[in-house]
Motif scaffolding. Structure first.
Motif, short mmCIF file in Angstrom:
data_model
loop_
_atom_site.label_atom_id
_atom_site.label_comp_id
_atom_site.label_asym_id
_atom_site.label_seq_id
_atom_site.Cartn_x
_atom_site.Cartn_y
_atom_site.Cartn_z
N GLU A 150 0.99 -1.07 -0.02
CA GLU A 150 0.09 0.02 -0.13
C GLU A 150 0.89 1.18 -0.05
O GLU A 150 0.63 2.26 -0.80
N ASP A 151 1.94 1.10 0.76
CA ASP A 151 3.06 2.43 0.82
C ASP A 151 3.39 2.73 -0.64
O ASP A 151 3.61 3.63 -1.13
N ARG A 152 3.93 1.64 -1.34
CA ARG A 152 4.44 1.63 -2.61
C ARG A 152 3.17 2.32 -3.56
O ARG A 152 3.60 3.14 -4.29
N ALA A 153 1.96 2.02 -3.38
CA ALA A 153 0.99 2.41 -4.36
C ALA A 153 0.92 4.10 -4.06
O ALA A 153 0.92 4.73 -4.87
N ASP A 154 0.95 4.33 -2.82
CA ASP A 154 0.86 5.63 -2.46
C ASP A 154 1.92 6.56 -2.68
O ASP A 154 1.81 7.72 -2.56
N ASP A 155 3.37 5.99 -2.54
CA ASP A 155 4.26 6.95 -2.53
C ASP A 155 4.73 7.50 -3.97
O ASP A 155 5.96 7.92 -4.19
N GLY A 156 3.94 7.25 -5.06
CA GLY A 156 4.28 7.64 -6.47
C GLY A 156 5.14 6.86 -7.17
O GLY A 156 5.87 7.24 -8.06
N GLN A 157 5.02 5.40 -6.98
CA GLN A 157 5.83 4.31 -7.62
C GLN A 157 5.48 4.70 -9.15
O GLN A 157 6.52 4.51 -9.90
N ASP A 158 4.29 5.02 -9.68
CA ASP A 158 3.99 5.13 -10.93
C ASP A 158 4.34 6.27 -11.62
O ASP A 158 4.44 6.68 -12.84
N LYS A 159 4.96 7.44 -10.76
CA LYS A 159 5.46 8.61 -11.18
C LYS A 159 6.93 8.58 -11.41
O LYS A 159 7.60 7.92 -10.35
N ALA A 160 7.68 9.13 -12.56
CA ALA A 160 8.93 8.93 -12.53
C ALA A 160 9.64 9.93 -11.51
O ALA A 160 9.21 11.04 -11.15
N ALA A 161 10.71 9.40 -11.00
CA ALA A 161 11.31 10.37 -9.98
C ALA A 161 11.93 11.58 -10.81
O ALA A 161 12.41 11.33 -12.01
N PRO A 162 12.21 12.74 -10.19
CA PRO A 162 12.68 13.84 -11.14
C PRO A 162 14.38 13.46 -11.25
O PRO A 162 14.91 13.18 -10.42
N ALA A 163 14.55 13.72 -12.59
CA ALA A 163 16.00 13.28 -12.96
C ALA A 163 17.06 14.22 -12.56
O ALA A 163 18.09 13.59 -11.88
N SER A 164 16.68 15.31 -11.94
CA SER A 164 17.72 16.43 -11.40
C SER A 164 17.98 15.90 -9.89
O SER A 164 19.05 16.36 -9.46
N VAL A 165 17.02 15.23 -9.36
CA VAL A 165 17.36 14.71 -8.00
C VAL A 165 17.92 13.24 -7.92
O VAL A 165 18.80 12.97 -7.17
N LEU A 166 17.43 12.66 -8.77
CA LEU A 166 18.20 11.16 -8.85
C LEU A 166 19.19 10.92 -9.20
O LEU A 166 19.97 10.06 -8.66
N VAL A 167 19.66 11.70 -10.25
CA VAL A 167 21.16 11.74 -10.77
C VAL A 167 21.80 13.15 -10.62
O VAL A 167 21.24 13.75 -11.56
N ARG A 168 22.79 13.37 -9.56
CA ARG A 168 23.16 14.87 -9.62
C ARG A 168 24.64 14.69 -10.64
O ARG A 168 25.20 13.44 -11.04
N PRO A 169 24.95 15.85 -10.99
CA PRO A 169 26.24 15.76 -11.91
C PRO A 169 27.47 15.16 -11.39
O PRO A 169 28.30 14.46 -11.82
N ASP A 170 27.71 15.12 -9.77
CA ASP A 170 28.62 14.42 -9.26
C ASP A 170 28.18 13.10 -8.50
O ASP A 170 29.05 12.56 -7.70
N SER A 171 27.27 12.63 -9.00
CA SER A 171 26.70 11.21 -8.72
C SER A 171 27.72 10.20 -9.29
O SER A 171 28.04 10.30 -10.26
N HIS A 172 28.07 9.24 -8.52
CA HIS A 172 29.06 8.12 -8.87
C HIS A 172 28.65 7.37 -9.77
O HIS A 172 27.46 6.58 -9.66
N ARG A 173 28.89 7.05 -11.12
CA ARG A 173 28.63 6.17 -12.15
C ARG A 173 29.53 5.20 -12.30
O ARG A 173 30.58 5.28 -12.53
N LEU A 174 29.12 4.00 -11.80
CA LEU A 174 29.89 2.72 -11.77
C LEU A 174 30.01 2.39 -13.10
O LEU A 174 31.09 1.47 -13.44
N SER A 175 29.23 2.28 -14.04
CA SER A 175 29.00 1.73 -15.46
C SER A 175 28.34 3.00 -16.22
O SER A 175 27.45 3.69 -15.73
N THR A 176 28.76 3.17 -17.28
CA THR A 176 28.23 4.18 -18.29
C THR A 176 27.71 3.65 -19.57
O THR A 176 28.67 3.10 -20.39
N ALA A 177 26.64 3.87 -20.10
CA ALA A 177 26.16 3.53 -21.35
C ALA A 177 26.26 4.94 -22.28
O ALA A 177 25.82 5.94 -21.69
#
Length: 235
Positions: free
Chosen positions: A46-73
């Motif tokens: 129920e928590d998952r359904a209410d926390d916006g699982q179907d909404k994409a997380a904001p890209a600007s918050v999800l991955v910052r310019p200084d976030s560590h990329r272990l692999s890159t496509a």
């Protein structure tokens, strides 16, 4: 006025049945709790359904310019982001799966690591800062792997393992003077905390928590993980 025998028997049966029912409920809750712990998240469906699982997380918050990329496509089509706690047993269990997927999807999927130390874990934040300090010398991945490979020796303890982590830095051949300075630098702690705060903004409550192209799928197995990645690659 005496209570009829039939009523007394009924009451005893009801009491016995109630105890059995409560015992069964407790057992079910214990099993569910164990499964949720194994999956690294305290959320209910129920928590998952209410926390916006179907909404994409904001890209600007999800991955910052200084976030560590272990692999890159190169095409940037699919990105997997993991919020992790280096002291978390479920994260350690997920580590070899992530490593296998990184190898399998090399060049096709970007894997991003973000810190989310749980306050209840004595050494989680200290370990995250050690990894971040190692990154200043190009050894982030080596230290990150070292933490999981040795977690059983230092995790889930209420004593500081600063000495242990310093030993890891020596084993990796780091410049110890620089490592110490970076490890204790307030900017390093701020960097780790920034990741954690981003996780909280995104609704992260437990670790590991994965996002695939901004969505948080329900992953119960490696097959689920691969299926979610394949679905994004096929779009």
């Amino acid at each position: 006025m005496p209570v009829p025998l039939s009523l007394l028997i009924g009451r005893r049966l009801m009491t016995k049945n109630l105890k059995i029912s409560l015992a069964l409920v407790a057992l079910v809750l214990a099993v569910v709790g164990a499964l949720l712990a194994a999956n690294g998240t305290p959320e209910t469906s129920e928590d998952r359904a209410d926390d916006g699982q179907d909404k994409a997380a904001p890209a600007s918050v999800l991955v910052r310019p200084d976030s560590h990329r272990l692999s890159t496509a190169k095409d940037g089509k699919v990105t997997v982001v993991e919020f992790l706690d280096l002291e978390c047993e479920s994260c350690r269990a997920a580590f070899p799966v992530v490593e296998q997927l990184r190898e399998e999807y090399e060049g096709r999927v970007t894997f991003v690591m973000r810190y989310f130390p749980i306050p209840a874990h004595k050494n989680a934040e200290l370990a995250a800062r050690a990894v971040e300090a190692a990154s200043k010398q190009g050894k982030l991945e080596a230290m990150y792997q070292k933490m999981y490979e040795t977690q059983e020796s230092w995790g889930d303890q209420q004593v500081s393992h600063e000495k242990t982590f310093r030993g890891f830095a020596r084993e990796l051949g780091l410049d110890m003077k620089k490592f110490e300075a970076d490890w204790k630098d307030p900017a390093t702690a701020k960097r780790v905390e920034k990741d954690r705060q981003d996780g909280l903004k995104l609704g992260v409550q437990g670790t590991p928590t994965f996002f695939i192209n901004g969505q948080r799928p329900q992953i119960q197995s490696e097959q689920d993980f691969k299926a979610a990645i394949e679905a994004e690659l096929a779009k």
